[in-house]
Design an enzyme around this catalytic site. Structure first.
Site, short mmCIF file in Angstrom:
data_model
loop_
_atom_site.label_atom_id
_atom_site.label_comp_id
_atom_site.label_asym_id
_atom_site.label_seq_id
_atom_site.Cartn_x
_atom_site.Cartn_y
_atom_site.Cartn_z
N MET A 155 46.46 12.46 69.37
CA MET A 155 45.76 12.87 68.16
C MET A 155 44.33 13.22 68.54
SD MET A 155 44.58 13.15 65.17
CE MET A 155 43.05 12.85 64.39
N PRO A 156 44.10 14.41 69.03
CA PRO A 156 42.70 14.79 69.25
C PRO A 156 42.02 15.16 67.95
CG PRO A 156 44.22 16.12 70.57
CD PRO A 156 45.04 15.35 69.60
N ILE A 157 40.72 14.94 67.92
CA ILE A 157 39.88 15.54 66.90
C ILE A 157 38.87 16.37 67.67
CG2 ILE A 157 38.36 13.53 66.72
CD1 ILE A 157 38.05 14.38 63.70
#
Length: 127
Positions: free
Chosen positions: A1-3
């Site tokens: 889950m990159p932001i």
């Protein structure tokens, strides 16, 4: 889950920042296996007074078309995967939007999985 946080100078083309974001997401999907639909980005355009950079740090000649990309993601990817990600992002921005390779600045921030909550006040990845 990159932001992903993308900072750049304000562009007359109102679609430009979003197109940068699409290319970065596609590069993450290809280079480091970010899943489909796992796309969270903050796109920020700045005027010349609020976008400061050194135009020659480390002997790299940067221009006002600099794109600064900060990706926060789970720890654990190899150095080779990270290098592939940097290369894939820079080359796709260059090829598709004519961003000079010198104007692509990328920073990865790695965190442990328990440092995420995707909603509902729950640490979905915590064991």
């Amino acid at each position: 889950m990159p932001i992903v946080r993308i900072d750049l100078r304000k562009n007359p083309d109102v679609t430009y920042a979003k197109r940068v974001g699409v290319l970065i997401y596609n590069a993450m999907h290809t280079a480091i296996g970010v899943p489909e639909h796992d796309n969270f980005q903050i796109l920020t355009e700045h005027d010349e007074h609020h976008f400061i950079y050194d135009p020659e740090y480390l002997g790299i000649q940067r221009s006002d078309n600099l794109v600064i990309i900060q990706i926060t993601l789970n720890e654990g990817r190899s150095t080779e995967q990270k290098k592939l990600l940097y290369k894939t992002i820079a080359e796709s921005l260059n090829r598709e939007l004519a961003v000079r390779l010198e104007d692509v600045f990328i920073s990865l921030v790695e965190v442990k999985k328990e440092n995420w909550s995707f909603g509902n006040g729950i640490a979905q990845y915590a064991s």
